[in-house]
Design a protein around this motif. Structure first.
Motif, PDB file in Angstrom:
ATOM      1  N   ASN A  80     -10.909  19.547  -7.124  1.00  0.00           N
ATOM      2  CA  ASN A  80     -10.358  19.204  -5.817  1.00  0.00           C
ATOM      3  C   ASN A  80      -9.056  19.924  -5.505  1.00  0.00           C
ATOM      4  O   ASN A  80      -8.340  20.387  -6.393  1.00  0.00           O
ATOM      5  CB  ASN A  80     -10.129  17.692  -5.724  1.00  0.00           C
ATOM      6  N   GLU A  81      -8.753  19.969  -4.212  1.00  0.00           N
ATOM      7  CA  GLU A  81      -7.445  20.459  -3.776  1.00  0.00           C
ATOM      8  C   GLU A  81      -6.360  19.627  -4.458  1.00  0.00           C
ATOM      9  O   GLU A  81      -6.468  18.398  -4.544  1.00  0.00           O
ATOM     10  CB  GLU A  81      -7.331  20.327  -2.257  1.00  0.00           C
ATOM     11  N   ARG A  82      -5.312  20.290  -4.912  1.00  0.00           N
ATOM     12  CA  ARG A  82      -4.274  19.547  -5.627  1.00  0.00           C
ATOM     13  C   ARG A  82      -2.909  20.216  -5.478  1.00  0.00           C
ATOM     14  O   ARG A  82      -2.804  21.390  -5.121  1.00  0.00           O
ATOM     15  CB  ARG A  82      -4.623  19.440  -7.112  1.00  0.00           C
ATOM     16  N   ASN A  83      -1.885  19.434  -5.755  1.00  0.00           N
ATOM     17  CA  ASN A  83      -0.506  19.926  -5.782  1.00  0.00           C
ATOM     18  C   ASN A  83       0.189  19.286  -6.973  1.00  0.00           C
ATOM     19  O   ASN A  83       0.259  18.058  -7.080  1.00  0.00           O
ATOM     20  CB  ASN A  83       0.230  19.569  -4.488  1.00  0.00           C
ATOM     21  N   GLY A  84       0.668  20.122  -7.900  1.00  0.00           N
ATOM     22  CA  GLY A  84       1.262  19.600  -9.126  1.00  0.00           C
ATOM     23  C   GLY A  84       2.759  19.848  -9.213  1.00  0.00           C
ATOM     24  O   GLY A  84       3.270  20.863  -8.721  1.00  0.00           O
ATOM     25  N   LEU A  85       3.451  18.912  -9.845  1.00  0.00           N
ATOM     26  CA  LEU A  85       4.877  19.046 -10.106  1.00  0.00           C
ATOM     27  C   LEU A  85       5.110  18.941 -11.606  1.00  0.00           C
ATOM     28  O   LEU A  85       4.631  17.990 -12.242  1.00  0.00           O
ATOM     29  CB  LEU A  85       5.685  17.938  -9.412  1.00  0.00           C
TER      30      LEU A  85
ATOM     31  N   VAL B 226       3.056  15.490 -12.734  1.00  0.00           N
ATOM     32  CA  VAL B 226       2.431  14.559 -11.796  1.00  0.00           C
ATOM     33  C   VAL B 226       1.693  15.407 -10.766  1.00  0.00           C
ATOM     34  O   VAL B 226       2.255  16.354 -10.205  1.00  0.00           O
ATOM     35  CB  VAL B 226       3.470  13.619 -11.135  1.00  0.00           C
ATOM     36  N   VAL B 227       0.406  15.087 -10.550  1.00  0.00           N
ATOM     37  CA  VAL B 227      -0.451  15.926  -9.717  1.00  0.00           C
ATOM     38  C   VAL B 227      -1.063  15.099  -8.586  1.00  0.00           C
ATOM     39  O   VAL B 227      -1.717  14.079  -8.833  1.00  0.00           O
ATOM     40  CB  VAL B 227      -1.577  16.577 -10.553  1.00  0.00           C
ATOM     41  N   GLN B 228      -0.836  15.539  -7.356  1.00  0.00           N
ATOM     42  CA  GLN B 228      -1.454  14.930  -6.182  1.00  0.00           C
ATOM     43  C   GLN B 228      -2.831  15.569  -5.989  1.00  0.00           C
ATOM     44  O   GLN B 228      -2.953  16.795  -5.943  1.00  0.00           O
ATOM     45  CB  GLN B 228      -0.608  15.178  -4.935  1.00  0.00           C
TER      46      GLN B 228
END
Length: 230
Positions: free
Chosen positions: A137-142, A154-156
């Protein structure tokens, strides 16, 4: 806390446009049919409720890792963090929190630290409760560097109906535990990768509150907890 503050919550700025659209459509529906109009009212209230951004009381003792999302712990398992975060090939304990369309979707940082890296990756929109969502899936990680030098990720992750991940912080920014860093619109998931040797304090099926529920403790040597559904 008075009765009004129990039901009336601040709204995240991402919500103003959608609430206005829902309200405008509702006015049009009333012109067509009173029944349709009241259905529009219900949907508008739901839209406001989805974008609510309530205050939370965050435990601030050093070492506590706090849930970044409202929802239910859907998985706890070893997994390698997303490669784009550059945290290495070793598996870490991943705690997944699934958010349905009725949960508050404002995301909060699990622990105080410096946002060392932010990495967005486009992808698909499978149901966020599925294991493959972490990969596809599409994701955004920090990647967050804590005071002791260790890192936490932490990954959205966007879900089946989610179509936008919002990240409101920048690389190099220092945030405190429980501070807001973004949100995901309309159903999604947060993955938290715990540092090596840190066991989660939550169990699969447990509900969490963003900014309040303790997921783990860097200072504890307690083994992972097991939950019982009663």
């Amino acid at each position: 806390m008075n009765m009004a503050s129990t039901f009336i919550k601040p709204v995240h700025r991402e919500g103003y446009k959608f609430i206005s659209i829902f309200a405008a459509i509702t006015l049009g529906l009333f012109l067509m049919s009173e029944v349709l109009g009241w259905i529009g009212v219900i949907l508008t209230v739901w839209c406001y409720y989805f974008f609510r951004d309530p205050q939370r009381t965050t435990p601030t003792r050093e070492g506590l890792i706090i849930s970044p999302a409202d929802g239910v712990v859907s998985m706890i398992e070893p997994a390698v963090p997303p490669a784009e975060l550059g945290m290495g090939p070793e598996a870490m304990t991943r705690v997944s929190v699934f958010m349905n369309v009725f949960n508050c979707h404002v995301n909060r940082l699990p622990i105080e630290g410096i946002v060392e890296k932010i990495a967005y990756r486009p992808g698909k929109f499978f149901n966020a409760s599925l294991d493959k969502a972490s990969v596809d899936n599409e994701r955004n990680g920090l990647a967050v560097r804590m005071a002791d030098g260790r890192k936490l990720a932490v990954v959205q992750i966007a879900g089946l109906v989610a179509r936008r991940i919002v990240c409101e912080v920048k690389e190099g920014q220092k945030l405190g535990t429980g501070e807001r860093f973004g949100m995901i619109r309309f159903g999604s998931r947060l993955d938290i990768y715990l540092p090596d040797g840190v066991a989660p304090f939550v169990a699969v099926g447990q509900s969490t509150i963003a900014g309040e529920t303790v997921l783990a403790d860097l200072r504890s040597d307690e083994p992972a907890r097991i939950g019982v559904t009663r």
